[in-house]
Design an enzyme around this catalytic site. Structure first.
Site, PDB file in Angstrom:
ATOM      1  N   ILE A 259      14.451   3.885  -4.227  1.00  0.00           N
ATOM      2  CA  ILE A 259      14.750   3.546  -2.836  1.00  0.00           C
ATOM      3  C   ILE A 259      13.510   3.143  -2.057  1.00  0.00           C
ATOM      4  O   ILE A 259      13.624   2.522  -0.988  1.00  0.00           O
ATOM      5  CB  ILE A 259      15.440   4.729  -2.114  1.00  0.00           C
ATOM      6  CG1 ILE A 259      14.558   5.976  -2.167  1.00  0.00           C
ATOM      7  CG2 ILE A 259      16.802   4.992  -2.726  1.00  0.00           C
ATOM      8  CD1 ILE A 259      15.130   7.156  -1.396  1.00  0.00           C
ATOM      9  N   THR A 261       8.985   2.280  -2.512  1.00  0.00           N
ATOM     10  CA  THR A 261       7.741   2.240  -3.290  1.00  0.00           C
ATOM     11  C   THR A 261       6.573   2.176  -2.325  1.00  0.00           C
ATOM     12  O   THR A 261       6.667   1.587  -1.233  1.00  0.00           O
ATOM     13  CB  THR A 261       7.700   1.012  -4.218  1.00  0.00           C
ATOM     14  OG1 THR A 261       7.811  -0.173  -3.439  1.00  0.00           O
ATOM     15  CG2 THR A 261       8.799   1.073  -5.259  1.00  0.00           C
ATOM     16  N   GLY A 262       5.483   2.774  -2.716  1.00  0.00           N
ATOM     17  CA  GLY A 262       4.278   2.774  -1.902  1.00  0.00           C
ATOM     18  C   GLY A 262       3.039   2.687  -2.762  1.00  0.00           C
ATOM     19  O   GLY A 262       3.108   2.500  -3.985  1.00  0.00           O
ATOM     20  N   GLU A 264       0.947   5.063  -3.296  1.00  0.00           N
ATOM     21  CA  GLU A 264       0.645   6.301  -4.002  1.00  0.00           C
ATOM     22  C   GLU A 264       1.829   6.879  -4.756  1.00  0.00           C
ATOM     23  O   GLU A 264       1.635   7.726  -5.630  1.00  0.00           O
ATOM     24  CB  GLU A 264       0.141   7.347  -3.000  1.00  0.00           C
ATOM     25  CG  GLU A 264      -1.065   6.885  -2.213  1.00  0.00           C
ATOM     26  CD  GLU A 264      -1.295   7.752  -0.989  1.00  0.00           C
ATOM     27  OE1 GLU A 264      -0.494   8.690  -0.805  1.00  0.00           O
ATOM     28  OE2 GLU A 264      -2.250   7.497  -0.241  1.00  0.00           O
ATOM     29  N   SER A 265       3.044   6.468  -4.433  1.00  0.00           N
ATOM     30  CA  SER A 265       4.200   7.128  -5.040  1.00  0.00           C
ATOM     31  C   SER A 265       5.384   6.177  -5.080  1.00  0.00           C
ATOM     32  O   SER A 265       5.391   5.114  -4.455  1.00  0.00           O
ATOM     33  CB  SER A 265       4.580   8.385  -4.237  1.00  0.00           C
ATOM     34  OG  SER A 265       4.920   8.029  -2.917  1.00  0.00           O
ATOM     35  N   VAL A 266       6.396   6.623  -5.850  1.00  0.00           N
ATOM     36  CA  VAL A 266       7.680   5.937  -5.954  1.00  0.00           C
ATOM     37  C   VAL A 266       8.763   6.970  -5.657  1.00  0.00           C
ATOM     38  O   VAL A 266       8.724   8.087  -6.189  1.00  0.00           O
ATOM     39  CB  VAL A 266       7.878   5.328  -7.364  1.00  0.00           C
ATOM     40  CG1 VAL A 266       9.201   4.589  -7.445  1.00  0.00           C
ATOM     41  CG2 VAL A 266       6.733   4.403  -7.715  1.00  0.00           C
ATOM     42  N   VAL A 267       9.721   6.610  -4.815  1.00  0.00           N
ATOM     43  CA  VAL A 267      10.765   7.542  -4.395  1.00  0.00           C
ATOM     44  C   VAL A 267      12.088   7.094  -4.995  1.00  0.00           C
ATOM     45  O   VAL A 267      12.476   5.918  -4.872  1.00  0.00           O
ATOM     46  CB  VAL A 267      10.863   7.619  -2.854  1.00  0.00           C
ATOM     47  CG1 VAL A 267      11.932   8.633  -2.442  1.00  0.00           C
ATOM     48  CG2 VAL A 267       9.515   7.989  -2.255  1.00  0.00           C
ATOM     49  N   LYS A 288      10.211  12.242  -5.298  1.00  0.00           N
ATOM     50  CA  LYS A 288       8.948  11.543  -5.048  1.00  0.00           C
ATOM     51  C   LYS A 288       8.044  11.711  -6.250  1.00  0.00           C
ATOM     52  O   LYS A 288       7.599  12.824  -6.558  1.00  0.00           O
ATOM     53  CB  LYS A 288       8.274  12.085  -3.787  1.00  0.00           C
ATOM     54  CG  LYS A 288       7.076  11.261  -3.335  1.00  0.00           C
ATOM     55  CD  LYS A 288       6.569  11.726  -1.971  1.00  0.00           C
ATOM     56  CE  LYS A 288       5.447  10.830  -1.479  1.00  0.00           C
ATOM     57  NZ  LYS A 288       4.960  11.244  -0.123  1.00  0.00           N
ATOM     58  N   ASP A 404      -2.017  10.589   9.125  1.00  0.00           N
ATOM     59  CA  ASP A 404      -1.527   9.231   8.843  1.00  0.00           C
ATOM     60  C   ASP A 404      -0.238   8.994   9.622  1.00  0.00           C
ATOM     61  O   ASP A 404       0.702   8.383   9.117  1.00  0.00           O
ATOM     62  CB  ASP A 404      -1.302   9.040   7.343  1.00  0.00           C
ATOM     63  CG  ASP A 404      -1.099   7.562   6.980  1.00  0.00           C
ATOM     64  OD1 ASP A 404      -1.507   6.683   7.770  1.00  0.00           O
ATOM     65  OD2 ASP A 404      -0.504   7.290   5.914  1.00  0.00           O
TER      66      ASP A 404
END
Length: 515
Positions: A259, A261-262, A264-267, A288, A404
């Site tokens: 759902i 993506t970033g 540092e992580s994928v959700v 996450k 952040d």
């Protein structure tokens, strides 16, 4: 004792037809042997008969000598011819042996050899030589013997005059380069260049060599990335195994897909499974997965190496531990926020670098970010005061600074704002905690001022309202200078006293201690 005559009498043939005497079933005709009993019992006669049988079974072979045969027993020294032949034979043997020593001395280990075969003296009566022995000259160019590789001598050239060939010869270098291609990686197909007598120039060979090494390194990087890192929208085998275990244990019912993506992580989205006695699993979950690639975490270690909660465990020598500590840090920060009543995802479980939380959204549709949603003026004003209250709670009750905070990390769901992505959140006693807080205040103030909220404070007023500090500076430069001075004072206090105690002077608020 009287002699007794012993005779073997044969039956009388008598007259009869000729076929009866030649019948194979008839009795053989034997001759009568007359001897006395003393001869039969004699040992000498027995020995003679035994010798006769042995001679008949093993006859002696007497080979006639062809030509004169010279031995030590039949040498006729009275003949001058014979003496001369014997002396000549000895001289020829010594002469041939001397020639062999000279050949061996001159040739040595050289690839080119000389021969004194035309000067050898082979005597017809020489017993050392045999007619069945193959001449040594016949084996010099044996077609079944492997040819030795032609090498360039140490002096760097072969031949003389105009036929000289150096090590820089184009043909020689081309063939050597073709042979060197066999040392390339197995996956680099070079073909049968030697069989085709291919001659590669140095420029072409160097280009192929560089390309082969580049392909080998690229293949190794791709293999390592596939096996040990999380891709953009996929997971590595270890992460996939963790997810399979969660599904098999009944904690999760199914994983639907990605759902978000970033960097540092994928959700991922998943449906919750059966609840346990000590754990309540929500109907919809967000998984996450922190990326196990280290590129995104190289410049973000300042958020964790100076955090007093993880400073002792931080290791520069093993960067992969930072990723697990990053996930653990977000879990602890979310737990603090949840205990303080701040709207945020609920932590379900943490497995290494995989964090399972409650899903903010409905029916696999995640809640929109604050930057993507269009709110009315009343909802915008409501969201601003809610965020202001959450920032104060986060600072004073949770003892955290988001670090952040922006419209990208705030969701709008069920008529209120939810905070997410708190893995980089630090405590105010962090050496850069106040700087991070001032940056958050700037982002929030600019967003709501652009959104038309007239009551929105500027970044300096919002900083004082959240932190409780009373920094009176006319411009932003002096304001940040005072913030840095406070951070420096707090860092010196921590180093001198060894306590995580904030020395910031507030308007009546008690000092902030670490939990």
């Amino acid at each position: 004792m009287d002699s007794v005559g012993v005779a073997a009498a044969a039956p009388d043939a008598g007259p009869g037809p000729a076929w009866q005497s030649k019948c194979p079933w008839g009795a053989p005709n034997t001759t009568s042997i007359s001897c006395s009993l003393a001869d039969v019992m004699s040992e000498q006669l027995a020995k003679e008969l035994q010798l006769e049988e042995e001679n008949a079974a093993f006859p002696e072979v007497v080979a006639a000598a062809e030509g004169p045969f010279i031995t030590g027993e039949n040498i006729d020294t009275s003949s001058d011819l014979m003496l001369a032949q014997m002396l000549q034979m000895e001289f020829d043997r010594e002469y041939d042996a001397q020639l062999r020593r000279e050949e061996k001395k001159i040739n040595g280990d050289s690839k080119v050899s000389i021969s004194f075969e035309n000067y050898r003296k082979v005597h017809p009566y020489d017993s050392d030589s045999s007619e069945d022995e193959v001449d040594w000259q016949d084996t010099r160019h044996d077609p079944y013997r492997a040819d030795k590789p032609t090498t360039t001598p140490r002096r760097g050239f072969i031949g003389k005059g105009k036929d000289i060939t150096t090590k820089h010869d184009e043909v020689v270098c081309g063939r050597k380069n073709t042979a060197r291609m066999e040392n390339f990686a197995p996956e680099f197909q070079v073909g049968d260049g030697i069989g085709m007598d291919l001659k590669l120039s140095n420029q072409v060979f160097n280009a192929l060599k560089q390309h082969a090494y580049s392909e080998e390194r690229r293949s190794a990087r791709l293999h390592e990335k596939k096996e040990h890192s999380t891709a953009e929208k996929a997971v590595d085998p270890k992460t996939r195994l963790l997810l399979y275990k969660m599904v098999n244990s009944g904690m999760l019912e199914t994983i639907t897909g990605c759902i978000s993506t970033g960097k540092e992580s994928v959700v991922f989205h998943a449906y919750g499974g059966n609840a346990t006695e000590d754990k309540v699993i929500p109907p919809e979950c967000a998984i996450k997965v922190f990326k196990t690639t280290l590129n995104e975490f190289k410049n973000r270690d300042k958020y964790i190496k100076d955090d007093y909660r993880f400073k002792d465990r931080f290791s520069k020598l093993n960067p992969r531990k930072i990723i697990r500590m990053w996930a653990e840090k977000e879990m602890h920060n979310l737990t603090r926020m949840q205990n303080a009543g701040i709207p945020c995802p609920q932590v379900v479980i943490l497995k290494k670098h995989v964090l399972v939380m409650s899903f903010i959204g409905q029916d696999q549709v995640p809640a929109p970010k604050l930057k993507d949603v269009t709110l009315s003026s009343e909802d915008m004003k409501k969201a601003y005061y809610q965020i202001l209250n959450m920032m104060q709670q986060l600072y004073r009750e949770c003892n955290l600074v988001h670090a952040d905070l922006s419209e990208y990390n705030m969701l709008w769901h069920d008529g209120k704002v939810w905070l997410i992505d708190v893995s980089q959140s630090v405590e105010p006693t962090h050496p850069h905690g106040l700087e991070f807080l001032f940056r958050d205040c700037r982002n929030v103030s600019q967003f709501f001022q652009k959104g038309g909220v007239a009551e929105a404070l500027n970044e300096r007023e919002l900083f004082n309202a959240v932190s409780g500090l009373n920094i009176t500076a006319d411009n932003e430069v002096d304001f940040q200078a005072e913030i840095e001075a406070l951070e420096k004072m707090n860092e010196d206090h921590v180093q001198n006293h060894g306590k995580k105690l904030s020395t910031f002077s507030t308007d009546g608020d008690p000092p902030i201690y670490d939990e």
